[in-house]
Design a protein around this motif. Structure first.
Motif, short mmCIF file in Angstrom:
data_model
loop_
_atom_site.label_atom_id
_atom_site.label_comp_id
_atom_site.label_asym_id
_atom_site.label_seq_id
_atom_site.Cartn_x
_atom_site.Cartn_y
_atom_site.Cartn_z
N ASP A 166 -109.97 -12.84 -16.91
CA ASP A 166 -109.07 -11.99 -15.97
C ASP A 166 -109.00 -10.83 -17.17
O ASP A 166 -108.53 -9.53 -16.51
CB ASP A 166 -108.17 -12.41 -15.47
N ILE A 167 -108.63 -11.13 -18.25
CA ILE A 167 -109.23 -9.75 -18.84
C ILE A 167 -109.45 -9.01 -19.14
O ILE A 167 -111.05 -9.19 -19.93
CB ILE A 167 -108.25 -10.54 -20.98
N ILE A 168 -110.21 -7.49 -18.77
CA ILE A 168 -110.84 -7.08 -18.80
C ILE A 168 -111.54 -6.07 -20.24
O ILE A 168 -111.88 -6.05 -20.46
CB ILE A 168 -110.44 -5.65 -18.08
N PHE A 169 -109.63 -6.15 -21.31
CA PHE A 169 -110.38 -5.18 -22.91
C PHE A 169 -108.51 -5.59 -23.20
O PHE A 169 -107.62 -5.67 -22.46
CB PHE A 169 -110.55 -4.48 -22.55
N ILE A 170 -108.31 -5.69 -24.50
CA ILE A 170 -107.66 -5.99 -25.80
C ILE A 170 -107.94 -4.90 -26.36
O ILE A 170 -108.08 -4.34 -27.15
CB ILE A 170 -107.79 -6.87 -26.12
N GLN A 171 -106.23 -4.62 -26.72
CA GLN A 171 -105.84 -2.93 -27.32
C GLN A 171 -105.02 -3.32 -28.63
O GLN A 171 -104.17 -3.94 -28.00
CB GLN A 171 -105.28 -2.02 -26.36
N SER A 172 -105.13 -2.73 -29.82
CA SER A 172 -104.24 -2.68 -30.80
C SER A 172 -103.89 -1.78 -30.50
O SER A 172 -104.35 -0.47 -30.96
CB SER A 172 -104.55 -3.65 -31.89
N ASP A 173 -102.35 -1.57 -30.59
CA ASP A 173 -101.62 -0.15 -31.07
C ASP A 173 -100.24 -0.53 -31.93
O ASP A 173 -98.98 -0.68 -31.96
CB ASP A 173 -100.79 0.60 -29.69
N TYR A 174 -101.14 -0.33 -33.20
CA TYR A 174 -100.18 -0.74 -34.63
C TYR A 174 -98.99 -0.79 -34.64
O TYR A 174 -98.08 -1.32 -34.62
CB TYR A 174 -99.09 1.13 -34.36
N GLY A 175 -100.26 -2.09 -34.09
CA GLY A 175 -100.31 -3.34 -34.88
C GLY A 175 -99.47 -4.40 -33.85
O GLY A 175 -99.09 -5.75 -33.14
N VAL A 176 -98.81 -3.60 -32.50
CA VAL A 176 -98.35 -4.52 -31.18
C VAL A 176 -99.77 -5.15 -30.45
O VAL A 176 -100.76 -3.65 -30.08
CB VAL A 176 -97.80 -3.86 -30.46
N ILE A 177 -100.45 -6.05 -29.57
CA ILE A 177 -101.13 -6.05 -28.21
C ILE A 177 -101.02 -6.06 -27.81
O ILE A 177 -100.04 -7.15 -27.08
CB ILE A 177 -101.70 -6.79 -29.59
N PHE A 178 -101.93 -5.55 -26.66
CA PHE A 178 -101.69 -5.73 -25.15
C PHE A 178 -102.95 -6.06 -24.80
O PHE A 178 -104.33 -5.45 -25.27
CB PHE A 178 -101.45 -4.31 -24.38
N ALA A 179 -103.08 -6.89 -23.29
CA ALA A 179 -104.04 -7.31 -23.41
C ALA A 179 -104.01 -6.66 -21.72
O ALA A 179 -103.25 -6.58 -20.54
CB ALA A 179 -104.23 -9.26 -22.67
N TYR A 180 -105.28 -6.15 -20.78
CA TYR A 180 -105.23 -5.99 -19.40
C TYR A 180 -106.18 -5.86 -19.07
O TYR A 180 -107.25 -6.94 -19.00
CB TYR A 180 -105.83 -3.58 -19.74
N ASP A 181 -105.39 -6.55 -17.46
CA ASP A 181 -105.88 -7.88 -16.77
C ASP A 181 -107.17 -7.38 -15.17
O ASP A 181 -106.48 -5.82 -15.47
CB ASP A 181 -105.24 -8.67 -16.30
N SER A 182 -107.32 -8.05 -14.50
CA SER A 182 -108.35 -7.86 -14.15
C SER A 182 -107.79 -6.26 -12.81
O SER A 182 -107.90 -5.78 -11.62
CB SER A 182 -109.54 -8.20 -13.38
N ALA A 183 -106.22 -6.60 -12.54
CA ALA A 183 -105.19 -6.22 -11.83
C ALA A 183 -104.82 -4.76 -12.33
O ALA A 183 -104.20 -4.42 -11.65
CB ALA A 183 -103.92 -7.10 -10.98
#
Length: 257
Positions: A166-183
């Motif tokens: 379900d993850i569309i992309f993963i992004q690192s922002d100054y060592g903090v990592i976020f995953a964005y899902d299909s919703a």
């Protein structure tokens, strides 16, 4: 005298490696020490006369396979890395050994003796050596890695499990990592390094388009040229951009060339 190249962006790691090479008592010359992907590409484009390469994989400006996938390296490579997720790439290139950091001298010596054995066999029977290497590499390729189907995520109310599909992309922002899902929901992941994330993901599905982002091929809607050497990727309501170093590999991964 052996002509050796060291590709490693950490000075202590280079020092340790050179000490180990000296302990073999084999005559050698280190003709080049390299710290970046760009420098690796520039060096091997000149087709240097090299007997052996010691190579890290994740360098300060990217992944060294960005070079090995484009330029044929004729010298055998002993890979030295802290990550065990790149062995398939190693044996698909000119790799003959895969050392995991931290490694001991006995483990280094085993890799060195393997190189010496292969070098001597090359002199005796080239065809027989090629057959043995092909069989060895194939045995490695037959071992299929297991990738994560879920990533555990901590929240104030407990732990929930995010489906990787379900993850569309993963992004690192100054060592903090976020995953964005299909919703289009944003999830704060527990991992602090994209290298940790990379080990979890199937490289057929996910690709690292720059230093801080992975994309899921399934959700890519459109690709446009952004600059001469980069592209813009439309994925859901987001627009992401490749780095110059990763664009060619991304296009190949997408089957665009």
């Amino acid at each position: 005298m052996l002509k050796i190249v060291i590709i490693e962006d950490e000075a202590p790691a280079r020092k340790k490696l050179k000490n180990y090479i000296e302990k073999t008592r084999e005559p050698f010359e280190i003709i080049k020490e390299i710290e970046t992907v760009d420098e690796t590409q520039s060096f091997f484009q000149t087709h240097p006369d090299v007997d052996l390469v010691f190579s890290d994989i994740e360098l300060r400006d990217g992944n060294v396979f960005d070079v090995y996938n484009e330029i044929e390296i004729t010298a055998p490579i002993i890979f030295i890395t802290a990550y065990d997720s790149f062995w398939m790439n190693a044996f698909e290139s000119s790799g003959i050994e895969y050392l995991l950091k931290p490694y001991s001298y006995p483990r280094f010596e085993k890799a060195w003796l393997k190189y010496t054995f292969l070098k001597n066999k090359m002199k005796v029977n080239h065809n027989d050596l090629i057959s043995k290497l092909d069989a060895y590499y194939q045995s490695k390729l037959d071992l299929k890695p297991i990738y994560k189907e879920y990533i555990p995520v901590k929240s104030n109310s407990g732990i929930y499990f995010l489906k990787v599909e379900d993850i569309i992309f993963i992004q690192s922002d100054y060592g903090v990592i976020f995953a964005y899902d299909s919703a289009n929901k944003k999830h704060l992941l527990n991992q602090t390094s994209l290298k940790e994330i990379q080990e979890m993901l199937n490289p057929i599905v996910f690709f690292k388009i720059n230093r801080s982002e992975f994309v899921n091929k399934v959700y890519i809607e459109k690709i446009n040229r952004y600059t001469k050497n980069t592209v813009a990727i439309n994925i859901k309501s987001h627009t992401l951009k490749t780095s110059q170093n990763n664009t060619a590999a991304f296009n190949s991964w997408m089957g665009l060339k």
